[in-house]
Design a protein around this motif. Structure first.
Motif, PDB file in Angstrom:
ATOM      1  N   GLU B  83       0.830  -1.199   0.000  1.00 67.56           N
ATOM      2  CA  GLU B  83       0.000   0.000   0.000  1.00 67.56           C
ATOM      3  C   GLU B  83       0.870   1.257   0.000  1.00 67.56           C
ATOM      4  O   GLU B  83       2.062   1.200   0.309  1.00 67.56           O
ATOM      5  CB  GLU B  83      -0.931  -0.002   1.222  1.00 67.56           C
ATOM      6  CG  GLU B  83      -2.069  -0.996   1.094  1.00 67.56           C
ATOM      7  CD  GLU B  83      -3.026  -0.687  -0.064  1.00 67.56           C
ATOM      8  OE1 GLU B  83      -3.264   0.506  -0.331  1.00 67.56           O
ATOM      9  OE2 GLU B  83      -3.500  -1.645  -0.697  1.00 67.56           O
ATOM     10  N   VAL B  84       0.232   2.371  -0.300  1.00 62.78           N
ATOM     11  CA  VAL B  84       0.984   3.622  -0.427  1.00 62.78           C
ATOM     12  C   VAL B  84       1.749   3.949   0.852  1.00 62.78           C
ATOM     13  O   VAL B  84       2.906   4.356   0.811  1.00 62.78           O
ATOM     14  CB  VAL B  84       0.031   4.783  -0.793  1.00 62.78           C
ATOM     15  CG1 VAL B  84       0.800   6.089  -0.823  1.00 62.78           C
ATOM     16  CG2 VAL B  84      -0.592   4.533  -2.151  1.00 62.78           C
ATOM     17  N   ASP B  85       1.112   3.737   2.024  1.00 64.67           N
ATOM     18  CA  ASP B  85       1.811   4.097   3.261  1.00 64.67           C
ATOM     19  C   ASP B  85       3.019   3.194   3.520  1.00 64.67           C
ATOM     20  O   ASP B  85       4.020   3.617   4.085  1.00 64.67           O
ATOM     21  CB  ASP B  85       0.861   4.157   4.465  1.00 64.67           C
ATOM     22  CG  ASP B  85      -0.142   3.024   4.477  1.00 64.67           C
ATOM     23  OD1 ASP B  85      -0.281   2.366   3.430  1.00 64.67           O
ATOM     24  OD2 ASP B  85      -0.769   2.799   5.509  1.00 64.67           O
ATOM     25  N   HIS B  86       2.936   1.924   3.094  1.00 70.47           N
ATOM     26  CA  HIS B  86       4.108   1.040   3.228  1.00 70.47           C
ATOM     27  C   HIS B  86       5.252   1.551   2.357  1.00 70.47           C
ATOM     28  O   HIS B  86       6.412   1.583   2.764  1.00 70.47           O
ATOM     29  CB  HIS B  86       3.752  -0.378   2.792  1.00 70.47           C
ATOM     30  CG  HIS B  86       2.660  -0.988   3.621  1.00 70.47           C
ATOM     31  ND1 HIS B  86       1.623  -1.678   3.074  1.00 70.47           N
ATOM     32  CD2 HIS B  86       2.460  -0.973   4.956  1.00 70.47           C
ATOM     33  CE1 HIS B  86       0.812  -2.088   4.029  1.00 70.47           C
ATOM     34  NE2 HIS B  86       1.300  -1.668   5.198  1.00 70.47           N
ATOM     35  N   HIS B 183       0.177   5.593  -8.031  1.00 69.83           N
ATOM     36  CA  HIS B 183       0.559   4.271  -7.537  1.00 69.83           C
ATOM     37  C   HIS B 183      -0.580   3.275  -7.701  1.00 69.83           C
ATOM     38  O   HIS B 183      -0.848   2.468  -6.833  1.00 69.83           O
ATOM     39  CB  HIS B 183       1.026   4.371  -6.091  1.00 69.83           C
ATOM     40  CG  HIS B 183       2.246   5.219  -5.956  1.00 69.83           C
ATOM     41  ND1 HIS B 183       3.507   4.738  -6.198  1.00 69.83           N
ATOM     42  CD2 HIS B 183       2.402   6.523  -5.674  1.00 69.83           C
ATOM     43  CE1 HIS B 183       4.384   5.716  -6.052  1.00 69.83           C
ATOM     44  NE2 HIS B 183       3.734   6.814  -5.731  1.00 69.83           N
TER      45      HIS B 183
END
Lengths: 466, 223
Positions: B83-86, B183
């Motif tokens: 995911e984007v935060d990862h 993304h």
């Protein structure tokens, strides 16, 4: 239900009630002591002062007219004051009483005229009864050896002390008892409400997620706590539902392609095949695996969103984002023979997650490109709506969605019969809907532009303005 | 290129190693985080490929400590968390790129090679050259064989990225991430259309095509 005493004694409310009643009692005692000091002591001091004044007056009368004048003065005073305030005794040098209300000089009284002396007097009341009363007075020896004694009744003062003491000793325990009872009553009702909270929590832990704390509506701390707990329980219920939903989704939409895959591999293993056939089979298998992975990723992303785990919300420039997306999709539309127009207002901003909004709008544009036939038209609009909202709108001339199906198509894996043949997972609009709700916005589906037999679709993502 | 792979899953490690070796690179492999850090510090690698979840020392910590110790080799995170935060976590820890599992082998090779190239061209440059193509980054002008080519701003950025990685395969996802900063994958073939427009401008009036499509992988601009 009944609360056993030890439980009651342990509660905070009871401890507070007890502390309060102790403080209350100490306060009352202090007040009484102050009252005593400021009345009794004051009154005594004043009585003593007027006694001095009285003696001075009488001494003056004596110096002016000797015993005779003094006696007359005493008699006058007795009659005027009604012998209530002061008691007198005048006797000559031989110890014979000349005048005054007292019968004899109390034994042991100092005769220097300076010291006050406490003694008992027999006092004849108007009804003839003789009562013994405490009195305080001073005696002065006159120049001719006679003695003048002036005294006042101190019985009243002395009786006040035990009376106040008695009041204190009766009032304090009653007050203490009352505030204790009050404390217990308050404590019991508080304990009962805390008990309701505990019972609800127990029910929830036992698996009944629909249980809620009863809220009385009084707006007090317990109500507020109850409301917060209910909100929390609501959130937990949503999360539980969402995770169960993921399970269902996986079973529903991943099991069938996986089964197909397995069958294909099994068949391939069983049959002897040429290199060409094997390559073809493997190629198709790989494509299928990629689809499963894409669906899986979409489910995960959707679940994270529905569980409220989006990225960080920041001020996002919607005009820029929309312009970029228009620019990204415009060539693809042209290639597909679709007329594409974009109408983007300046300086639109929302508080949101840029990547999510971009993906949501991209999904809407994807759908429009996919379902709009050649020669059709797609218009993309980003604008401000009256009530401080920002809309991102994609209108096409495709087949549209019948009004009765619009609620259903935003659910996961729902695909209209007509579009089953098109590639896609059935998660696109569900993701847009989830993105909208993460941003406190909405996804609205309406009729678009009519053209030929298609009714067209207008998909509107409405977001609150930053 | 000389590449260090730090990946605990042995199947995955040997797959990555095989893919990169076949692409002509020299590969070292280790399965433990602490070992990985020691090797990365001791050897002179052109790129590190690091899994996020590793025994002894997780990938994020490994790269952070490697950077704190002054290690300068570019690092690519491989992770099942995509995911984007990862991704942001990975880049914050000092990673240079992030690739979510599962991935296509061509995607891995393209990204690793892009990392190695970036390392070399660290100094600020004002012009790019790829074959007959020349790009002036300050005047924002592109010429082929001296003929001026007019490009839209986005086409300019697309070509700039391709020229910086001339001779290498660049995937659609890489272009979406690096040129558009998206993304996610639009289902529509938006990138292909942009590429074909760009191709129309740079290759149309010339005999030799410079911008090639690599089947099943992406695109390559001839160096």
């Amino acid at each position: 239900m009944t609360i056993r005493l030890p439980t009651l004694v342990r509660t905070t409310t009871f401890k507070l009630a007890l502390l309060h009643s102790i403080l209350f009692t100490v306060f009352v005692l202090g007040l009484l002591v102050y009252l005593y000091a400021s009345t009794v002591v004051y009154v005594r001091a004043e009585a003593s002062d007027s006694l001095d004044a009285e003696l001075t007056e009488l001494s003056r009368a004596y110096s002016q007219g000797g015993l005779v004048r003094l006696n007359r003065s005493v008699r006058e005073r007795q009659s005027v004051l009604g012998s209530r305030q002061f008691l007198y005794l005048l006797q000559d040098a031989q110890g014979q009483k000349i005048g005054g209300g007292l019968s004899t000089l109390p034994p042991g009284i100092p005769l220097d005229g300076r010291q006050k002396y406490l003694f008992d007097v027999d006092y004849r009341r108007p009804d003839g009864e003789i009562v013994s009363r405490p009195a305080e007075g001073r005696a002065v020896v006159l120049a001719d050896g006679g003695i003048i004694l002036v005294a006042y009744d101190v019985g009243e003062f002395q009786r006040i002390v035990p009376r106040i003491t008695r009041v204190v000793w009766t009032a304090a325990p009653i007050g203490l008892l009352m505030s204790l009872i009050g404390g217990i009553v308050i404590s019991r009702s508080a304990a009962r409400r805390a008990d309701t909270l505990a019972k609800t929590a127990e029910g929830v832990m036992a698996g009944d997620l629909s249980r809620r704390v009863p809220v009385i509506g009084s707006g007090d701390e317990f109500d507020r706590l109850g409301e917060q707990l209910n909100a929390m329980l609501g959130r937990i219920e949503t999360l539980m539902e969402s995770s169960r939903h993921v399970g269902d989704s996986i079973a529903h939409d991943l099991r069938s392609p996986l089964t197909r895959l397995r069958n294909r591999l099994e068949t391939a293993l069983a049959e002897p095949m040429s290199r060409e056939m094997a390559e073809d089979t493997l190629g198709r298998t790989l494509g299928e695996v990629d689809n499963v992975l894409a669906t899986f990723n979409a489910i995960l992303r959707l679940s994270r969103l529905e569980a409220g785990q989006g990225g960080p919300m920041t001020r996002t420039n919607i005009s820029g984002l929309a312009g970029q997306l228009a620019e990204l999709f415009e060539p693809a539309c042209e290639e597909a023979g679709i007329e594409f127009t974009a109408n983007i207002a300046r300086s639109l901003t929302v508080l949101g997650e840029k990547d999510l909004i971009a993906q949501a709008v991209s999904n809407l544009l994807d759908n429009a490109v996919k379902y709009t036939p050649e020669g059709g038209k797609i218009s993309f609009k980003a604008a401000r709506e009256r009530d401080s909202k920002i809309i991102l709108e994609v209108t096409d001339t495709g087949p549209g969605i019948p009004a009765e199906e619009r609620k259903r198509v935003v659910k996961r894996f729902v695909r209209l019969e007509a579009s089953r043949s098109e590639p896609g997972s059935g998660l696109g609009l569900a993701l847009v809907e989830a993105v909208a709700s993460v941003h406190n916005g909405q996804l609205r589906l309406e009729d678009g532009k009519k053209r030929n037999d298609g009714r067209g679709l207008r998909a509107r993502l409405v977001l609150p303005k930053a | 290129m000389n590449i260090l792979i730090i990946e605990d899953d042995e199947d995955m490690a040997s797959f990555v190693s095989k893919v990169l070796t076949e692409a002509g690179h020299v590969v070292d492999t280790t399965h433990r985080g602490d070992m990985g850090l020691t090797l990365a510090r001791a050897g002179d690698f052109d790129a590190l490929v690091v899994d996020r979840m590793l025994p002894e020392k997780d990938g994020l910590t490994l790269v952070r400590e490697y950077r704190e110790g002054g290690g300068g080799s570019p690092a690519l995170f491989l992770s099942a968390l995509g995911e984007v935060d990862h991704r942001v976590e990975g880049l914050k820890a000092g990673g240079d790129d992030y690739l979510a599992k599962p991935f296509a082998p061509s995607e891995l090779v393209a990204r690793v090679e892009a990392l190695g190239r970036r390392q070399i061209s660290e100094a600020p440059i004002t012009s790019l050259k790829a074959g007959e193509l020349e790009m002036d980054l300050l005047a924002r002008k592109v010429t082929r064989n001296g003929h001026k080519i007019d490009l839209q701003p986005r086409e300019f950025r697309l070509l700039e990225y391709l020229m910086r990685h001339a001779g290498q395969v660049v995937t659609r996802t890489m272009l979406l991430e690096k040129v558009w900063d998206y993304h996610f994958d639009p289902q529509t073939n938006v990138i292909d259309v942009h590429i074909s427009r760009l191709r129309g401008k740079i290759d149309k009036d010339f005999d030799e095509a410079l911008l090639h499509t690599v089947r099943g992988a992406g695109y390559r601009l001839q160096a």
